[in-house]
Every structure is written in C-alpha cells, then in structure tokens.
Design an enzyme around this catalytic site. Structure first.
Site, PDB file in Angstrom:
ATOM      1  CD  GLU A   1     -18.871  38.173  40.055  1.00 56.56           C
ATOM      2  OE1 GLU A   1     -19.228  38.863  41.048  1.00 56.56           O
ATOM      3  OE2 GLU A   1     -19.238  38.090  39.177  1.00 56.56           O
ATOM      4  N   GLY A   2     -15.248  34.899  41.405  1.00 57.21           N
ATOM      5  CA  GLY A   2     -15.647  33.915  42.508  1.00 57.21           C
ATOM      6  C   GLY A   2     -15.934  34.659  43.742  1.00 57.21           C
ATOM      7  CD  GLN A   3     -17.428  31.940  49.264  1.00 56.54           C
ATOM      8  OE1 GLN A   3     -16.738  31.100  48.752  1.00 56.54           O
ATOM      9  NE2 GLN A   3     -17.577  32.523  50.261  1.00 56.54           N
ATOM     10  CG  PHE A   4     -12.725  34.715  48.640  1.00 55.29           C
ATOM     11  CD1 PHE A   4     -13.234  35.256  49.841  1.00 55.29           C
ATOM     12  CD2 PHE A   4     -13.015  33.356  48.574  1.00 55.29           C
ATOM     13  CE1 PHE A   4     -13.647  34.585  50.939  1.00 55.29           C
ATOM     14  CE2 PHE A   4     -13.372  32.647  49.491  1.00 55.29           C
ATOM     15  CZ  PHE A   4     -13.797  33.157  50.698  1.00 55.29           C
ATOM     16  N   GLY A   5     -13.384  37.470  44.879  1.00 50.96           N
ATOM     17  CA  GLY A   5     -13.085  38.485  43.858  1.00 50.96           C
ATOM     18  C   GLY A   5     -13.347  38.092  42.441  1.00 50.96           C
ATOM     19  CD  GLU A   6     -15.678  41.400  39.451  1.00 58.54           C
ATOM     20  OE1 GLU A   6     -14.978  42.400  39.069  1.00 58.54           O
ATOM     21  OE2 GLU A   6     -16.912  41.526  39.775  1.00 58.54           O
ATOM     22  CB  VAL A   7     -10.424  36.174  36.932  1.00 60.92           C
ATOM     23  CG1 VAL A   7      -9.217  35.948  36.069  1.00 60.92           C
ATOM     24  CG2 VAL A   7     -10.557  35.287  38.069  1.00 60.92           C
TER      25      VAL A   7
ATOM     26  CG  ASP B   1     -11.618  20.804  41.830  1.00 61.68           C
ATOM     27  OD1 ASP B   1     -12.359  19.809  41.507  1.00 61.68           O
ATOM     28  OD2 ASP B   1     -12.080  21.925  41.940  1.00 61.68           O
TER      29      ASP B   1
ATOM     30  CG  LEU C   1     -10.805  36.780  31.360  1.00 63.05           C
ATOM     31  CD1 LEU C   1      -9.482  36.414  31.669  1.00 63.05           C
ATOM     32  CD2 LEU C   1     -11.212  36.342  30.105  1.00 63.05           C
TER      33      LEU C   1
END
Ligand code: ADE
Length: 781
Positions: free
Chosen positions: A496-502, A637, A494
C-alpha cells in the site's frame, strides 16, 4: 552621537554643589521630551510658525517635522510673549534643562541664544525661575545643532514648565528642549513659615533668609504659598557660615530664626500637600553648631489636617538635645501614619538659634503604593512570561536548529522520491532551462533544474525526466496496451502506498498482451500472476495525471533487470498498472530471512544464500542500473528495498516510493518538505540536492553493502540521522574525518574496493555502472 553621550552622562554627573545627602544629585533623568514619554498633547506653545514647526516638534534630539518648535513671529528683545510649554502631569523635581536649535539637516539655523523659564505647580500661578543670584536669563545655544545643558540652581518643583526665548535683537528663534529630574514624591506643594532672619557675627552678618523661596513674602515677615531652600535638595554644612554653593553669602544654605523673635518659644511652619497622604516620617536637616548658639529643635508638635479639619490631638516628638556633636544632621520625626493634606509643625528652640536647611516628608501614598505594587506585579508577570517564552523558544530552537541548519544546506527538493532522469540535451520547448550535459566516464550529469518531477501514485513514487522524454513518451509508440479489467482476479494485497494499493492478481489471457520477447516461459492459456498497482478512487487530478505519466515512462523501460509494465487499465477507473509479479518480494526482506552459507545456518536450519548468488544478484542490479543510466534515467532511491526478487535469484529494480511503513526508518523527514533516504544518498545529493547517475552509483555501493550484510543492519546503524548528515559534511570537507561503511564480514577486498570507489568524493572519480557491472562479472566465480 554627541547628544547621546550628553544624554547618558547627565544621569551620572553630579553638579559640583550637590555632594550632600539630598536627592538632587541623583534626580537627573530625562523626563520624556526626547524619549517620547511626554505626549504630544502635553506640549503646547504660545504660537507656531507652521504646522511643521508646532510645539510637538520641540523635542530635544528629534528631527521630525521641520526640526523644532518655532514661534509664529520674530522674537523681539524683552518681548517674552513666546513660550514652549510642557505639562508633566504631576509634580516633578527638575534639576537640569537641555536646549537645542533647529538644524533640519542643514536647512535650518534658528536657535535661542538665551531663554527664561517659568513654572507652575497648579497651572494658574506662574513663577519665574531665578538662579541663586537672582538672575532669570539662562544662556542658551550658540548653534542650531549642539545640545546645551544647564543645571537649574535652585531646582524647580513644578508640573508645568515654559521655555521662553529671549533675544537681544529681533531674530527668528526655534527650540528643542528636554527636562531632567524625577517625580516629586514628597507631594509638598508649599510651606508657610516666618521669614528667616539675619544673624550678626563679629566678623560679618549671616543671612538666614530663604533666598530661593518662590511664594510670597509678606512684609518681609511671613513666607506663604511657596517652596524654597527647605526643599531645594541642598543640605547645609556643619559650619552654617559656609556653603557648597559658589559665590553666595554666609548662611546661604540655611533658613534660621532667633528665639527672641518668637515669644511662644517655637517657629511654626505649615506644609501643604498635593493630596491627602499617609505620613510616616518627616526629616528636618538642622544645624547644631552649638558654639554659635545654634541647636536642633528640642521638641516638635505637629498638627494634621485631613479634608478641612485639623485633628484635635497633635503629635509631639522631643529629640535628644545634642551638645557634644556640632555636626549638622537630619532629625527624623515619626509621623505615625497620620493622614493629612496639610501639616502644621511647631519647632521649639533648644538654643538662641534654630537653622534648617532641608525638610522632607515620607508618605505611604496609597495611590502610588497600589501603582507601585501593580507595577511590580506587572513587571514580575512580564518577566515570568518572557522567561517562559525564552525557555520555550530555546527548547524549540534546540530541537529544530539542527534540522533548520540542514534545511539551509539542502537545496530545494520539492518532494523527494524516486526519480528517473533522461538527458536534457534532447529537450524541447517544454524544458524550462537549457542544460549543459557533462559526460564524464560515459556518465552524464544533469542539474536538477532540468528535471520534470512526476509524482508517482501507487507507492508515492516520483519519477523525474526531462521534458523531451515526456515528448517521446507521449508519442504514438507507447508500448503498452489496455487490459480488460474483468480478466483480473484479485488474490491478495501486496502493499500500500500514499496514492493506492498493489494487489497480486491472476490475469487471464495476459500472454496476448505481453510482448513476444517478454513471454519467457509462461505456459499458454494458464492465468498469469501479476502485480496490479491501482490508483485510489479519491485521488485528485494531479495524482491521476502523474499516474498516467508514470505509465508512459514505465512503458519505455524494457530490461530484464527492471520491473516491467505489462499492460494498463486506464479506460475506466480505478486506473491500473499491471507489472510482472516477483514471487520472492523485495530483496531486503528476502535477504533478511536468509543466512550466509556456513555452520551457523546449518545449525539454525535457516535458508541460505550463497556468496555466488549474492554476487549474481548484485550483478543484476548493476546491469539494470547500467540500462537505466544508458537512458540517462536517474533512479534516486536505489536500495535493496526497491529491488524485487523472482525465481532463481532473479532481480528486477522497481520503485515503491517512500510511504511503505516497513521502511519508514530509512527515510529522513525534513519538516514539511522532503523525505530523504539519507543513508543511501551521496554527499552532493544531501548537501547540494544534486541527483545524478553518479549519485545512483553511490547508492549502489550502499546497496551492495546491504547485500553483503544480508540486510541485517541498516547502513550507519550506529549513527543518528543527524550524525549521518554531519558525516556527509565530512565527506564534503574531505579531511579524512568521514566515516565509511565498514567492510562486511563476508565481503572480499575486491568487492569492498568497488564499494569504496562508489563513495568517492569526486563524482567524476566514481565508476560508471558499466564499469561496476564489468567488475562484478569478474568477481563472480
Ligand atoms: N510488490 C509490489 N510490486 C510487486 C511485484 N511486482 N512483485 C511482487 N511484489 C510486489
């Protein structure tokens, strides 16, 4: 201050008697005692009182050491044993000297009331300087601090100079000195010539001898190995019986010879130079007072000696004999680039008398030429480099100055991301500072210092909570359970971020792990779709800890409009958070693909969202925020990109951090420091780094604006990031120059009023989420 003035002024003030064509008027630069160009090792002395009064401390206007050069013993009258010596390394034309005593901030009071000067061109033959009247002693200082400058009349051509203190009684003397002049470029070391003669005029005799010649005069006939009036920089007047120089005898400026004394018809002068030079011209300043039978020479024949041999062929030049103009003049002789270290010239009489006042030589000194050209190249290169550097700096500054200015304004935000805050009023020892909680309109405000920042791991989210909350969360009642990871089936990625994935996953038997209150209408036994945030396997310890902290925080948040943490996989790697899955993705994308109801949507066949549903979604966001604010969590945010849409327009507030490429344009990067959603941020968050529920209210107003615009436009899309921040300054100044987001086409006044109330300058005047929620419920039909 006074001494500085004196130092500067000597460049420009001409001595009274030098208003002529010669160099001494302009040759008055400090030669480097005070400026440091003269090296310590070139300053020596006959003796020194102590190490701290050594010769090197004898620099004018310097306070180093004990404040001056002081000789070892008391100076006795006429002893002349002590001296301070300066080696200028090359011949210099010295026109002025400066002296000063030892003051040493009031401790010292020694100075030279009088002194003499000795000089040398070669370091072996020392000559006592005398003024034009033959006096050697120069009046020195009257106190220990004032600088006294004395013109050297005549000037000195020398490499070495000695200052010799003179006393009329036994006394301690200390000196600081400076020499003023310029480099002696002629290179002339001495001239040998027949001694000048005396002319008898009816009224008075005229003495045409070389009265300042510093060499030897043999039998009053021949001058040898010295320099004198022909190089003293003073040009004679048209009427040779008068002089610029005060209180001297007639004919003083000139050296003159009578034709009758020279049966050969010429006067021979030999010039010795410091080295072999390439001579271009010789200029002879001649009197031409023909009424007195004085004329410039009619011919000159010059012989050149390079090394030890004289050239066989001399150079001859015959100037036009001028019987019309009685002015004294320079006669220029072209020396045709002869190489020589000595030149012997025979000047032929054109009349009964020949009177010279000055002879100068111009040479293309190869060493100097190379030096000069090298210097010029060097200076050129340096200027070019400086120019380029300045240009680069200007460009860099131009690009960065704005950003830097902003950074200055922005309060230190170590790493900006979404933050939930809870009140510090319940804080424990873990809290770094004591906090005053201001409760206004039911909206507490917290200082940033009271917030513990947690770096989220999956979407690079950061949650900030006071330490007390951490304590609560670390308690036994963390309402989330470990889920067997083997029961998770991967379906799709779904995000992706700096520290992992969803990932979107199917979770078998999730119902057992879900709180009863949270089961909704999930059919039993069927796999449940869940979103699984996964920490990267190579994440560092900090990221791991933060991930665990985030779980603790998330597990406490239970609200229908906040994304819910269902379970976790933390017994083994990779660490996972299992949250509800919202099938319609984030609100920004959802609304972007929809249109408002109406003709246009009908024509384009685009999916629509009714105004009521827009309001419904907005109300849910307000509700979720009401919940967060009730816990005193600050989101930091809030935006449509951080809201998820489920079935039937249900909304849940989430947080995906700042690292999603899709929304990178919504974040302003401050170089190396923070990433800020400036278009959603309140003025105080941008300028003061204050994040509070009131600043979440501001962001809600912007989120509402996005919703009413169907997320078709970025807030302040016509402004650059820099202009947005400038506009923030206008909000701060509140002089009615701030630009507000415009009322969206679909937006009724009642809704726009809510938006405007969220953007009030005074945080206390902004509505609470409770009030906003209530107002939205009232607007909803
Ligand atoms: N993307 C990230 N988290 C999600 C979720 N919970 N539901 C849907 N999409 C997501």
């Amino acid at each position: 201050m006074v001494s500085k003035f004196i130092r500067l002024s000597v460049y420009f003030l001409l001595p009274f008697n030098q208003m002529c064509c010669c160099v001494s008027g302009v040759c008055r630069y400090p030669l480097g005692m005070s400026g440091g160009q003269i090296q310590d090792e070139d300053i020596s002395a006959s003796s020194q009182w102590s190490e701290s009064t050594a010769a090197r401390y004898g620099r004018l206007d310097f306070e180093e050491g004990d404040g001056a050069w002081c000789p070892e013993i008391t100076v006795e009258p006429d002893s002349l044993k002590e001296f301070l010596q300066i080696d200028l390394r090359s011949l210099h034309f010295i026109t002025l000297v400066g002296t000063q005593g030892r003051h040493a901030g009031g401790i010292g009071n020694e100075f030279a009331q009088m002194y003499k000067i000795k000089y040398s061109r070669d370091g072996s033959r020392w000559i006592s300087w005398r003024n034009r009247q033959g006096k050697q002693v120069i009046e020195g200082n009257r106190n220990a601090y004032d600088i006294v400058l004395k013109d050297l009349e005549p000037p000195i051509i020398a490499r070495f100079v000695r200052f010799m203190p003179v006393t009329d009684h036994s006394m301690n003397v200390c000196m600081r000195v400076e020499l003023y002049g310029c480099e002696w470029l002629d290179g002339l070391v001495s001239y040998n010539a027949p001694a000048g003669e005396q002319m008898t005029l009816p009224a008075h005799p005229v003495y045409l001898n070389d009265s300042v010649y510093d060499g030897a005069v043999i039998y009053r006939c021949v001058m040898t190995e010295g320099l004198g009036q022909l190089t003293d920089g003073v040009c004679g007047l048209d009427d040779f019986t008068h002089s610029h120089v005060y209180n001297v005898w007639p004919g003083y400026d000139y050296v003159g010879w009578n034709n009758e004394s020279f049966p050969s018809g010429y006067v021979e002068i030999m010039f010795e130079f410091d080295r072999t030079r390439n001579f271009t011209t010789m200029k002879v300043h001649c009197n031409n007072m023909f009424s007195r039978h004085v004329k410039a020479f009619r011919q000159v024949v010059c012989y050149f000696r390079s090394e030890s041999d004289w050239e066989a062929t001399p150079l001859s030049f015959s100037p036009v004999v001028d019987e019309k103009n009685p002015s004294a003049r320079f006669v220029t002789v072209n020396l045709a680039n002869h190489m020589a270290s000595a030149i012997k010239c025979q000047f032929y009489f054109a009349d009964a008398w020949m009177l010279f006042s000055e002879i100068t030589f111009q040479s293309d000194d190869p060493t100097h030429k190379v030096d000069d050209s090298n210097t010029r190249i060097l200076i050129g290169c340096l200027v070019a480099i400086i120019f380029i550097l300045v240009a680069i700096i200007v460009i860099i500054l131009w690009r960065q100055v704005w950003q830097k200015m902003l950074e200055k304004q922005l309060v230190d935000i170590p790493s900006y991301s979404v933050t939930y805050c809870v009140p510090a009023s319940t804080s424990t020892a873990a809290s770094k500072s004591t906090t005053t909680t201001v409760v206004q309109d039911g909206v507490p405000h917290y200082a940033e210092a009271d917030i513990v920042n947690l770096q989220g791991v999956t979407g690079s989210n950061t949650y900030a909570i006071p330490a007390v909350t951490m304590d609560l969360l670390s308690g036994k009642d963390v309402a989330v359970e470990e889920f067997p990871r083997k029961l998770l089936t991967f379906k799709e990625k779904l995000g992706e971020g700096q520290f992992g994935e969803v990932h979107l996953c199917e979770a078998e038997g999730m119902q057992e792990f879900m709180n009863k209150e949270f089961l909704f209408d999930i059919p039993e036994e069927l796999p449940v779709l869940v979103a699984v945030k996964m920490l990267r396997s190579d994440a560092n310890k900090n990221a791991r800890n933060d991930f665990l902290k985030e779980i603790k925080i998330m597990s406490r948040l239970k609200d229908p409009n906040i994304i819910r943490l269902l379970a976790v996989c933390i017994y083994s790697d990779p660490l996972c958070m299992i949250t509800e899955y919202m099938e319609n993705g984030d609100l920004n994308q959802f609304l972007s693909r929809h249109e408002p109801e109406g003709q246009l949507a009908l024509l384009s066949n685009a999916p629509t969202v009714s105004f009521n549903n827009l309001c419904y979604m907005a109300t849910q966001i307000a509700s979720g925020m009401k919940y967060l604010s009730s816990l005193n969590f600050v989101h930091r945010d809030l935006a449509t990109r951080n809201c998820l849409v489920g079935k039937k327009y249900t909304i849940k507030i989430a947080d995906f951090g700042m690292s999603r490429n899709l929304y990178s344009g919504d974040y302003y990067r401050i170089q190396g420091r923070a990433v800020l959603p400036i278009r959603w941020m309140s003025w105080e968050s941008i300028l003061l780094g204050k994040f509070t529920t009131a600043s979440d209210v501001w962001a809600f107003g912007v989120t509402l604006w996005e919703i009413l615009n169907f997320c078709k436009e970025q807030p302040y899309s016509q402004l650059t990031d820099e202009q947005v921040i400038e506009n923030t300054g206008e909000f701060f100044r509140d002089q009615k120059r701030q630009i507000y987001l415009p009322q969206p086409v679909l937006c009724p006044d009642s809704l726009y009023k809510i938006m405007l109330s969220c953007w009030r300058r005074n945080t206390k005047e902004r509505p609470s989420f409770q009030e906003i929620h209530k107002a939205l419920l009232e607007i909803q039909p």
